[in-house]
Write a protein that holds these residues in place. Structure first.
Motif, short mmCIF file in Angstrom:
data_model
loop_
_atom_site.label_atom_id
_atom_site.label_comp_id
_atom_site.label_asym_id
_atom_site.label_seq_id
_atom_site.Cartn_x
_atom_site.Cartn_y
_atom_site.Cartn_z
N MET A 1 0.96 -1.30 0.08
CA MET A 1 -0.15 -0.03 0.21
C MET A 1 0.64 1.15 0.22
O MET A 1 2.23 1.14 0.53
N ARG A 2 0.36 2.12 -0.51
CA ARG A 2 1.33 3.38 -1.07
C ARG A 2 0.28 4.80 -0.69
O ARG A 2 -0.53 4.33 -1.19
N ASN A 3 0.72 5.50 -0.11
CA ASN A 3 -0.02 6.60 0.25
C ASN A 3 -0.23 7.88 -1.48
O ASN A 3 0.76 7.47 -1.67
N TYR A 4 -1.09 7.89 -1.69
CA TYR A 4 -1.06 9.42 -2.87
C TYR A 4 -2.42 10.40 -2.01
O TYR A 4 -3.25 9.86 -1.12
N GLU A 5 -2.09 11.15 -3.14
CA GLU A 5 -2.95 12.31 -2.79
C GLU A 5 -3.88 12.58 -4.24
O GLU A 5 -3.38 12.26 -5.04
N LEU A 6 -5.17 12.02 -4.11
CA LEU A 6 -6.23 12.48 -5.22
C LEU A 6 -6.96 13.55 -5.51
O LEU A 6 -7.66 13.96 -4.27
N MET A 7 -7.00 14.87 -5.99
CA MET A 7 -7.31 15.84 -6.40
C MET A 7 -8.80 16.25 -7.18
O MET A 7 -8.19 15.51 -8.42
N THR A 8 -10.01 16.60 -7.10
CA THR A 8 -10.87 15.93 -7.61
C THR A 8 -11.93 17.03 -8.18
O THR A 8 -11.65 17.99 -7.19
N ILE A 9 -12.04 17.50 -9.52
CA ILE A 9 -12.74 17.93 -9.55
C ILE A 9 -14.01 17.99 -10.14
O ILE A 9 -14.28 17.53 -10.87
N PHE A 10 -15.34 18.80 -9.68
CA PHE A 10 -16.43 18.23 -9.73
C PHE A 10 -17.64 19.63 -9.78
O PHE A 10 -17.01 19.99 -10.12
N ALA A 33 -9.03 0.67 -1.35
CA ALA A 33 -8.20 1.50 -1.28
C ALA A 33 -9.05 2.30 -0.28
O ALA A 33 -10.60 2.29 0.04
N THR A 34 -8.01 2.88 0.80
CA THR A 34 -8.80 3.39 2.37
C THR A 34 -8.44 4.91 2.21
O THR A 34 -7.73 5.60 1.95
N ILE A 35 -9.87 5.88 2.06
CA ILE A 35 -9.38 7.44 2.56
C ILE A 35 -9.04 8.17 4.00
O ILE A 35 -9.76 7.20 4.66
N GLU A 36 -7.31 8.33 3.98
CA GLU A 36 -7.14 8.69 5.05
C GLU A 36 -7.72 9.85 5.53
O GLU A 36 -8.31 10.61 6.35
N ASN A 37 -8.20 10.40 4.75
CA ASN A 37 -8.48 12.58 4.92
C ASN A 37 -9.10 12.20 3.63
O ASN A 37 -8.84 12.30 2.58
N GLU A 38 -10.56 12.99 3.53
CA GLU A 38 -11.20 13.83 2.21
C GLU A 38 -11.44 15.28 2.56
O GLU A 38 -12.09 15.64 3.67
N GLN A 39 -10.36 16.68 1.77
CA GLN A 39 -11.00 18.08 2.81
C GLN A 39 -11.48 18.55 1.23
O GLN A 39 -11.19 18.70 0.03
N PRO A 40 -12.73 19.34 1.18
CA PRO A 40 -13.16 20.13 0.79
C PRO A 40 -12.53 21.57 0.63
O PRO A 40 -12.01 21.88 1.67
N PHE A 41 -12.06 21.78 -1.16
CA PHE A 41 -11.81 22.50 -1.14
C PHE A 41 -12.17 23.76 -1.60
O PHE A 41 -11.85 25.18 -1.92
N GLY A 42 -13.77 23.80 -1.38
CA GLY A 42 -14.93 24.93 -2.26
C GLY A 42 -14.82 24.86 -3.94
O GLY A 42 -14.01 24.17 -4.32
N ASN A 66 -2.66 0.10 -3.55
CA ASN A 66 -1.57 -0.63 -4.08
C ASN A 66 -1.59 0.49 -5.33
O ASN A 66 -2.21 0.25 -6.21
N PRO A 67 -0.53 0.44 -5.53
CA PRO A 67 0.36 1.07 -6.86
C PRO A 67 -0.53 0.47 -8.13
O PRO A 67 -0.29 1.14 -9.45
#
Length: 93
Positions: A1-10, A33-42, A66-67
């Motif tokens: 398992m590896r850490n990633y940041e996922l930026m999404t735009i809706f 995948a396990t979601i460690e944190n979910e942060q809305p940026f507005g 997993n990569p």
């Protein structure tokens, strides 16, 4: 398992962004995948038009996955009509 940041735009419309956000969570769960944190940026202006939209709702996810699964997740995200843009960034330990 590896850490990633996922930026999404809706889309900023509530009736489009909520189901798309749930779909992203569901797809991540399907691939273990396990979601460690979910942060809305507005809601923010986009630098250029994406799918005929000038504004988007940004959400940043910190995930562990997993990569080898990233390629499949990427493929599934591309099929989501209401996910305007997304990007995975590997986080070094």
């Amino acid at each position: 398992m590896r850490n990633y940041e996922l930026m999404t735009i809706f889309p900023i419309e509530e009736d489009l962004s909520k189901p798309a956000l749930e779909a992203v969570r569901s797809i991540l769960g399907e691939f273990g995948a396990t979601i460690e944190n979910e942060q809305p940026f507005g809601d923010r202006d986009l630098c250029y038009e994406v799918k005929k939209r000038n504004k988007g709702r940004f959400v940043l996810f910190n995930i562990k996955v997993n990569p080898a699964k990233i390629i499949e997740i990427d493929r599934r995200f591309k099929l989501q009509a209401d996910l305007l843009k997304f990007m995975f960034v590997r986080v070094d330990e």
